[in-house]
Design a protein around this motif. Structure first.
Motif, PDB file in Angstrom:
ATOM      1  N   ALA A 225      20.920 -78.724  -2.224  1.00 19.90           N
ATOM      2  CA  ALA A 225      21.096 -79.796  -3.205  1.00 19.90           C
ATOM      3  C   ALA A 225      22.196 -79.413  -4.176  1.00 19.90           C
ATOM      4  N   TYR A 226      23.063 -80.361  -4.448  1.00 18.03           N
ATOM      5  CA  TYR A 226      24.145 -80.142  -5.413  1.00 18.03           C
ATOM      6  C   TYR A 226      24.015 -81.173  -6.522  1.00 18.03           C
ATOM      7  N   LYS A 227      23.872 -80.692  -7.754  1.00 16.39           N
ATOM      8  CA  LYS A 227      23.705 -81.575  -8.896  1.00 16.39           C
ATOM      9  C   LYS A 227      24.880 -81.432  -9.850  1.00 16.39           C
ATOM     10  N   GLY A 228      25.541 -82.550 -10.106  1.00 13.81           N
ATOM     11  CA  GLY A 228      26.594 -82.574 -11.107  1.00 13.81           C
ATOM     12  C   GLY A 228      26.021 -83.100 -12.406  1.00 13.81           C
ATOM     13  N   VAL A 229      26.107 -82.318 -13.470  1.00 16.01           N
ATOM     14  CA  VAL A 229      25.495 -82.681 -14.752  1.00 16.01           C
ATOM     15  C   VAL A 229      26.533 -82.590 -15.864  1.00 16.01           C
ATOM     16  N   SER A 230      26.178 -83.111 -17.025  1.00 15.18           N
ATOM     17  CA  SER A 230      27.071 -83.002 -18.183  1.00 15.18           C
ATOM     18  C   SER A 230      27.072 -81.565 -18.684  1.00 15.18           C
ATOM     19  N   ALA A 231      28.045 -81.246 -19.536  1.00 16.38           N
ATOM     20  CA  ALA A 231      28.145 -79.884 -20.067  1.00 16.38           C
ATOM     21  C   ALA A 231      26.895 -79.510 -20.854  1.00 16.38           C
ATOM     22  N   GLY A 232      26.385 -80.450 -21.650  1.00 13.65           N
ATOM     23  CA  GLY A 232      25.170 -80.187 -22.425  1.00 13.65           C
ATOM     24  C   GLY A 232      23.964 -79.953 -21.530  1.00 13.65           C
ATOM     25  N   ASP A 233      23.820 -80.778 -20.491  1.00 11.47           N
ATOM     26  CA  ASP A 233      22.696 -80.613 -19.565  1.00 11.47           C
ATOM     27  C   ASP A 233      22.811 -79.301 -18.799  1.00 11.47           C
ATOM     28  N   PHE A 234      24.046 -78.879 -18.505  1.00 11.89           N
ATOM     29  CA  PHE A 234      24.213 -77.607 -17.801  1.00 11.89           C
ATOM     30  C   PHE A 234      23.782 -76.444 -18.688  1.00 11.89           C
ATOM     31  N   ASP A 235      24.162 -76.478 -19.959  1.00 10.77           N
ATOM     32  CA  ASP A 235      23.742 -75.423 -20.876  1.00 10.77           C
ATOM     33  C   ASP A 235      22.222 -75.377 -20.992  1.00 10.77           C
ATOM     34  N   ALA A 236      21.591 -76.563 -21.047  1.00 14.07           N
ATOM     35  CA  ALA A 236      20.125 -76.613 -21.124  1.00 14.07           C
ATOM     36  C   ALA A 236      19.494 -76.059 -19.851  1.00 14.07           C
ATOM     37  N   TRP A 237      20.110 -76.372 -18.706  1.00 11.98           N
ATOM     38  CA  TRP A 237      19.599 -75.855 -17.418  1.00 11.98           C
ATOM     39  C   TRP A 237      19.708 -74.337 -17.367  1.00 11.98           C
ATOM     40  N   VAL A 238      20.802 -73.789 -17.858  1.00  7.99           N
ATOM     41  CA  VAL A 238      20.986 -72.338 -17.873  1.00  7.99           C
ATOM     42  C   VAL A 238      19.919 -71.680 -18.738  1.00  7.99           C
ATOM     43  N   GLN A 239      19.653 -72.238 -19.924  1.00 10.07           N
ATOM     44  CA  GLN A 239      18.635 -71.668 -20.805  1.00 10.07           C
ATOM     45  C   GLN A 239      17.251 -71.740 -20.170  1.00 10.07           C
ATOM     46  N   LYS A 240      16.977 -72.835 -19.478  1.00 12.55           N
ATOM     47  CA  LYS A 240      15.694 -72.954 -18.779  1.00 12.55           C
ATOM     48  C   LYS A 240      15.593 -71.931 -17.662  1.00 12.55           C
ATOM     49  N   MET A 241      16.705 -71.721 -16.929  1.00 14.59           N
ATOM     50  CA  MET A 241      16.709 -70.745 -15.843  1.00 14.59           C
ATOM     51  C   MET A 241      16.444 -69.337 -16.366  1.00 14.59           C
ATOM     52  N   LYS A 242      16.978 -69.020 -17.538  1.00 11.22           N
ATOM     53  CA  LYS A 242      16.821 -67.667 -18.088  1.00 11.22           C
ATOM     54  C   LYS A 242      15.379 -67.355 -18.455  1.00 11.22           C
ATOM     55  N   THR A 243      14.574 -68.396 -18.647  1.00 13.56           N
ATOM     56  CA  THR A 243      13.161 -68.164 -18.944  1.00 13.56           C
ATOM     57  C   THR A 243      12.344 -67.909 -17.682  1.00 13.56           C
ATOM     58  N   ASN A 244      12.965 -68.100 -16.513  1.00 18.55           N
ATOM     59  CA  ASN A 244      12.253 -67.857 -15.261  1.00 18.55           C
ATOM     60  C   ASN A 244      12.023 -66.357 -15.088  1.00 18.55           C
ATOM     61  N   PRO A 245      10.818 -65.943 -14.756  1.00 17.86           N
ATOM     62  CA  PRO A 245      10.532 -64.506 -14.642  1.00 17.86           C
ATOM     63  C   PRO A 245      11.126 -63.852 -13.398  1.00 17.86           C
ATOM     64  N   GLY A 246      11.627 -64.635 -12.461  1.00 16.26           N
ATOM     65  CA  GLY A 246      12.161 -64.068 -11.228  1.00 16.26           C
ATOM     66  C   GLY A 246      13.386 -63.200 -11.471  1.00 16.26           C
ATOM     67  N   VAL A 247      13.436 -62.047 -10.799  1.00 14.76           N
ATOM     68  CA  VAL A 247      14.565 -61.124 -10.906  1.00 14.76           C
ATOM     69  C   VAL A 247      15.119 -60.873  -9.509  1.00 14.76           C
ATOM     70  N   LEU A 248      16.391 -61.117  -9.334  1.00 14.79           N
ATOM     71  CA  LEU A 248      17.035 -60.887  -8.039  1.00 14.79           C
ATOM     72  C   LEU A 248      17.712 -59.519  -8.070  1.00 14.79           C
ATOM     73  N   ASN A 249      17.015 -58.532  -7.504  1.00  9.85           N
ATOM     74  CA  ASN A 249      17.591 -57.202  -7.395  1.00  9.85           C
ATOM     75  C   ASN A 249      17.878 -56.888  -5.937  1.00  9.85           C
TER      76      ASN A 249
END
Length: 344
Positions: A225-249
């Motif tokens: 899936a590819y989602k094109g969002v506004s700059a504000g929505d992208f920043d909000a998505w990034v902050q939401k992603m950072k709260t995810n406990p998953g760690v890719l090591n």
């Protein structure tokens, strides 16, 4: 018997089928893809300049010289300068124009070339920094790493509109093709190699990306899936992603790398530093030597050995007597080139 109205409608069935096709390739929302679509349109129109008259003349000649027609009989006619000019001149001009367009477009739409515009009306400032997204083609799924944001996702790509994006692309095992029809053309993803795509999306929406190169059993489901969002929505998505406990090591990546089909969307709030470089250089697993390090070491050894072989015999002898420490390849070069013994 097939009803008459049905028989008349049969020739229209192909058009009805085409009406349901997704025409995203010719109606994209990314500037690079739009320019590529325009290139296709111009090329087709130029070729139709020859194709349409030929098809019309085929029917015209068949009708004009049919049996019983009152056509002029000229058995000794064999040449017309005007006709030769048309037959050879028109195709030659079209080939020249197509060649010029292809040459210009090849350089202008080079995927490695940094973007110089958001769209046809908005240039990009020289100081603008593109968003970097690292893409890894796995079996049979896609991994997207955002190195500056420190997050990652599987089978989901999110980018802001009107922002230059620089994709760095590689693969884990076999060759694939990274392709988002609405964004830009196809770019190969190859293990041990990095390819680059510069692109920009100009309209928000939900789109789809896929692999366009057959890569085995799960190829037909290797989509994301590819989602094109506004700059504000992208920043909000990034902050939401950072709260995810998953760690890719490295350990999680080695597990993710195993072949799987219809892999669900996954999110990682943290990514191990330089993981993409380890994937690229084939050294994610503990104990594996990275390709770039191995090549650097080989290059250094070859340089030292070449320098030693170029030394005069007296200098080589002096080096040996002084017990200077050199790499094994250099010692071997001293022995073979100067016929001397090197102290350990």
């Amino acid at each position: 018997m097939i009803p008459k109205i049905v028989r008349r409608g049969l020739p229209l069935l192909p058009l009805a089928a085409l009406a349901g096709c997704n025409t995203v390739v010719m109606n994209p929302t990314g500037d690079i893809a739009k320019q590529q679509a325009d290139l296709i349109t111009v090329s087709v129109l130029l070729m139709l300049i020859i194709i349409v008259p030929v098809m019309i003349l085929t029917v015209l000649f068949a009708w004009r010289y049919r049996k019983g027609a009152n056509a002029k009989y000229e058995p000794d006619w064999d040449h017309s300068t005007k006709l030769e000019l048309v037959i050879w001149g028109a195709p030659l001009l079209i080939i020249i124009v197509l060649g010029l367009i292809t040459w210009v477009s090849t350089h202008k739409l080079d995927p490695y070339r940094p973007l110089d515009r958001i769209d046809e009306n908005r240039p990009i400032a020289a100081s603008t920094k593109p968003l970097e997204v690292q893409v890894v083609a796995l079996d049979w799924k896609w991994l997207f790493i955002y190195p500056e944001q420190g997050i990652a996702s599987v089978n989901e790509l999110v980018t802001p509109i009107d922002t230059p994006i620089r994709f760095k692309i590689t693969a884990s095992t076999v060759m694939n093709t990274f392709y988002v029809p609405t964004l830009a053309g196809m770019i190969y993803a190859m293990p041990g190699m990095e390819t680059t795509l510069n692109a920009v999306l100009n309209k928000t929406g939900d789109y789809q990306g896929l692999s366009a190169n057959f890569s085995g059993e799960g190829f037909s489901h290797m989509k994301f899936a590819y989602k094109g969002v506004s700059a504000g929505d992208f920043d909000a998505w990034v902050q939401k992603m950072k709260t995810n406990p998953g760690v890719l090591n490295r350990a999680d990546y080695l597990s993710l790398e195993k072949p799987s089909v219809r892999e669900p969307v996954r999110h990682y709030g943290q990514v191990e530093t330089a993981l993409f470089n380890r994937i690229l250089n084939r050294c994610v697993a503990e104990g594996n030597v990275c390709m770039n390090e191995q090549m650097a070491q080989d290059h250094k050894r070859n340089q030292v050995a070449a320098a030693v072989r170029a030394l005069p015999k007296t200098s080589a002898a002096q080096m040996a007597d002084a017990e200077i420490c050199v790499v094994p390849e250099a010692k071997a070069a001293l022995v073979s080139t100067n016929n001397i013994s090197v102290k350990k």
